[in-house]
Design a protein around this motif. Structure first.
Motif, PDB file in Angstrom:
ATOM      1  N   HIS A 177       0.805  -1.216   0.000  1.00 37.84           N
ATOM      2  CA  HIS A 177       0.000   0.000   0.000  1.00 37.84           C
ATOM      3  C   HIS A 177       0.843   1.273   0.000  1.00 37.84           C
ATOM      4  O   HIS A 177       0.332   2.345  -0.318  1.00 37.84           O
ATOM      5  CB  HIS A 177      -0.970  -0.004   1.174  1.00 37.84           C
ATOM      6  N   ILE A 178       2.129   1.174   0.335  1.00 35.67           N
ATOM      7  CA  ILE A 178       3.015   2.325   0.172  1.00 35.67           C
ATOM      8  C   ILE A 178       3.227   2.579  -1.314  1.00 35.67           C
ATOM      9  O   ILE A 178       3.151   3.704  -1.785  1.00 35.67           O
ATOM     10  CB  ILE A 178       4.373   2.077   0.871  1.00 35.67           C
ATOM     11  N   LYS A 179       3.473   1.521  -2.044  1.00 35.54           N
ATOM     12  CA  LYS A 179       3.746   1.632  -3.473  1.00 35.54           C
ATOM     13  C   LYS A 179       2.467   1.842  -4.279  1.00 35.54           C
ATOM     14  O   LYS A 179       2.487   2.507  -5.300  1.00 35.54           O
ATOM     15  CB  LYS A 179       4.459   0.351  -3.932  1.00 35.54           C
ATOM     16  N   ASP A 180       1.369   1.293  -3.834  1.00 39.75           N
ATOM     17  CA  ASP A 180       0.149   1.222  -4.639  1.00 39.75           C
ATOM     18  C   ASP A 180      -0.922   2.160  -4.086  1.00 39.75           C
ATOM     19  O   ASP A 180      -1.934   1.717  -3.573  1.00 39.75           O
ATOM     20  CB  ASP A 180      -0.344  -0.231  -4.645  1.00 39.75           C
ATOM     21  N   LYS A 181      -0.707   3.451  -4.213  1.00 38.46           N
ATOM     22  CA  LYS A 181      -1.704   4.395  -3.710  1.00 38.46           C
ATOM     23  C   LYS A 181      -2.902   4.523  -4.640  1.00 38.46           C
ATOM     24  O   LYS A 181      -3.998   4.825  -4.207  1.00 38.46           O
ATOM     25  CB  LYS A 181      -1.066   5.760  -3.480  1.00 38.46           C
ATOM     26  N   ASP A 182      -2.697   4.299  -5.933  1.00 31.15           N
ATOM     27  CA  ASP A 182      -3.778   4.434  -6.907  1.00 31.15           C
ATOM     28  C   ASP A 182      -4.384   3.100  -7.308  1.00 31.15           C
ATOM     29  O   ASP A 182      -5.112   3.022  -8.290  1.00 31.15           O
ATOM     30  CB  ASP A 182      -3.271   5.160  -8.153  1.00 31.15           C
ATOM     31  N   ASP A 183      -4.076   2.041  -6.576  1.00 36.43           N
ATOM     32  CA  ASP A 183      -4.602   0.691  -6.835  1.00 36.43           C
ATOM     33  C   ASP A 183      -4.255   0.218  -8.245  1.00 36.43           C
ATOM     34  O   ASP A 183      -5.105  -0.254  -8.987  1.00 36.43           O
ATOM     35  CB  ASP A 183      -6.115   0.645  -6.597  1.00 36.43           C
ATOM     36  N   LYS A 184      -2.968   0.348  -8.602  1.00 38.72           N
ATOM     37  CA  LYS A 184      -2.516  -0.068  -9.926  1.00 38.72           C
ATOM     38  C   LYS A 184      -2.077  -1.524  -9.968  1.00 38.72           C
ATOM     39  O   LYS A 184      -2.018  -2.112 -11.027  1.00 38.72           O
ATOM     40  CB  LYS A 184      -1.357   0.817 -10.380  1.00 38.72           C
ATOM     41  N   ILE A 185      -1.753  -2.098  -8.813  1.00 42.17           N
ATOM     42  CA  ILE A 185      -1.335  -3.496  -8.772  1.00 42.17           C
ATOM     43  C   ILE A 185      -2.584  -4.371  -8.823  1.00 42.17           C
ATOM     44  O   ILE A 185      -3.504  -4.185  -8.031  1.00 42.17           O
ATOM     45  CB  ILE A 185      -0.524  -3.787  -7.491  1.00 42.17           C
ATOM     46  N   TYR A 188      -4.857 -10.150  -8.265  1.00 42.79           N
ATOM     47  CA  TYR A 188      -4.256 -11.488  -8.262  1.00 42.79           C
ATOM     48  C   TYR A 188      -2.764 -11.425  -7.938  1.00 42.79           C
ATOM     49  O   TYR A 188      -2.215 -12.362  -7.371  1.00 42.79           O
ATOM     50  CB  TYR A 188      -4.516 -12.211  -9.588  1.00 42.79           C
ATOM     51  N   MET A 189      -2.110 -10.317  -8.284  1.00 44.87           N
ATOM     52  CA  MET A 189      -0.696 -10.165  -7.932  1.00 44.87           C
ATOM     53  C   MET A 189      -0.534 -10.037  -6.417  1.00 44.87           C
ATOM     54  O   MET A 189       0.362 -10.636  -5.830  1.00 44.87           O
ATOM     55  CB  MET A 189      -0.116  -8.921  -8.606  1.00 44.87           C
ATOM     56  N   LYS A 190      -1.415  -9.265  -5.798  1.00 44.21           N
ATOM     57  CA  LYS A 190      -1.369  -9.124  -4.346  1.00 44.21           C
ATOM     58  C   LYS A 190      -1.639 -10.462  -3.673  1.00 44.21           C
ATOM     59  O   LYS A 190      -0.991 -10.821  -2.695  1.00 44.21           O
ATOM     60  CB  LYS A 190      -2.388  -8.088  -3.878  1.00 44.21           C
ATOM     61  N   LEU A 191      -2.594 -11.212  -4.215  1.00 47.50           N
ATOM     62  CA  LEU A 191      -2.915 -12.525  -3.668  1.00 47.50           C
ATOM     63  C   LEU A 191      -1.719 -13.469  -3.774  1.00 47.50           C
ATOM     64  O   LEU A 191      -1.434 -14.222  -2.836  1.00 47.50           O
ATOM     65  CB  LEU A 191      -4.133 -13.112  -4.384  1.00 47.50           C
ATOM     66  N   LEU A 192      -1.007 -13.425  -4.890  1.00 45.54           N
ATOM     67  CA  LEU A 192       0.171 -14.279  -5.055  1.00 45.54           C
ATOM     68  C   LEU A 192       1.278 -13.898  -4.070  1.00 45.54           C
ATOM     69  O   LEU A 192       1.978 -14.770  -3.552  1.00 45.54           O
ATOM     70  CB  LEU A 192       0.695 -14.194  -6.493  1.00 45.54           C
ATOM     71  N   VAL A 193       1.426 -12.613  -3.793  1.00 48.75           N
ATOM     72  CA  VAL A 193       2.438 -12.184  -2.829  1.00 48.75           C
ATOM     73  C   VAL A 193       2.073 -12.682  -1.433  1.00 48.75           C
ATOM     74  O   VAL A 193       2.916 -13.193  -0.699  1.00 48.75           O
ATOM     75  CB  VAL A 193       2.590 -10.649  -2.853  1.00 48.75           C
ATOM     76  N   TYR A 194       0.800 -12.539  -1.059  1.00 52.09           N
ATOM     77  CA  TYR A 194       0.364 -13.034   0.251  1.00 52.09           C
ATOM     78  C   TYR A 194       0.544 -14.548   0.357  1.00 52.09           C
ATOM     79  O   TYR A 194       0.966 -15.062   1.393  1.00 52.09           O
ATOM     80  CB  TYR A 194      -1.100 -12.673   0.510  1.00 52.09           C
ATOM     81  N   LEU A 195       0.238 -15.259  -0.720  1.00 45.50           N
ATOM     82  CA  LEU A 195       0.408 -16.716  -0.740  1.00 45.50           C
ATOM     83  C   LEU A 195       1.885 -17.091  -0.593  1.00 45.50           C
ATOM     84  O   LEU A 195       2.221 -18.032   0.142  1.00 45.50           O
ATOM     85  CB  LEU A 195      -0.162 -17.292  -2.035  1.00 45.50           C
ATOM     86  N   ALA A 196       2.778 -16.350  -1.248  1.00 49.95           N
ATOM     87  CA  ALA A 196       4.206 -16.625  -1.139  1.00 49.95           C
ATOM     88  C   ALA A 196       4.700 -16.405   0.288  1.00 49.95           C
ATOM     89  O   ALA A 196       5.497 -17.187   0.804  1.00 49.95           O
ATOM     90  CB  ALA A 196       4.983 -15.730  -2.109  1.00 49.95           C
TER      91      ALA A 196
END
Length: 96
Positions: free
Chosen positions: A43-51, A54-62
C-alpha cells in the motif's frame, strides 16, 4: 508518543508469552506480522490501486508458504529447500 508507548507495551505483553510457548502459536504470530508488513509495503507503493488483485494474492500466498516452510519440524532453523525456491520462482513468474 503516548500511543506508541501504549502499543509497544501491548505488543510486548502479547509477544513474550508466544515466544515462551513457541511452536504453532509463534508461527502464526510470525505469519500475521509478515502479512501485515507485506500489506504495508504494497500500500506504500500502490496508492492508486494499480497493482492487480491477483498479484497481491500471489504475494500473500508466497509469504504464507515461506512462513510455514518448516512447520512440521521441531527445529528453530528457517531453511529454504530447492522445492520452495522453485515454488517462489513460479509464483513470481506466473503473472508474466
Amino acid at each position: 508518543m503516548k500511543t506508541r508507548v501504549i502499543s509497544a507495551i501491548i505488543l510486548i505483553a502479547v509477544l513474550v508469552p508466544l515466544l515462551i510457548i513457541g511452536g504453532t502459536p509463534f508461527k502464526v504470530l510470525v505469519t500475521v506480522l509478515a502479512l501485515g508488513g507485506v500489506y504495508e509495503l504494497l500500500h506504500i507503493k500502490d496508492k492508486d490501486d494499480k497493482i492487480p488483485k491477483y498479484m497481491k494474492l500471489l504475494v500473500y500466498l508466497a509469504v504464507i508458504i515461506l512462513c510455514y516452510n518448516n512447520s512440521g519440524e521441531l527445529t528453530s532453523d528457517y531453511t529454504i529447500s530447492y522445492k520452495m525456491i522453485s515454488c517462489m520462482i513460479f509464483l513470481f513468474l506466473f503473472p508474466i
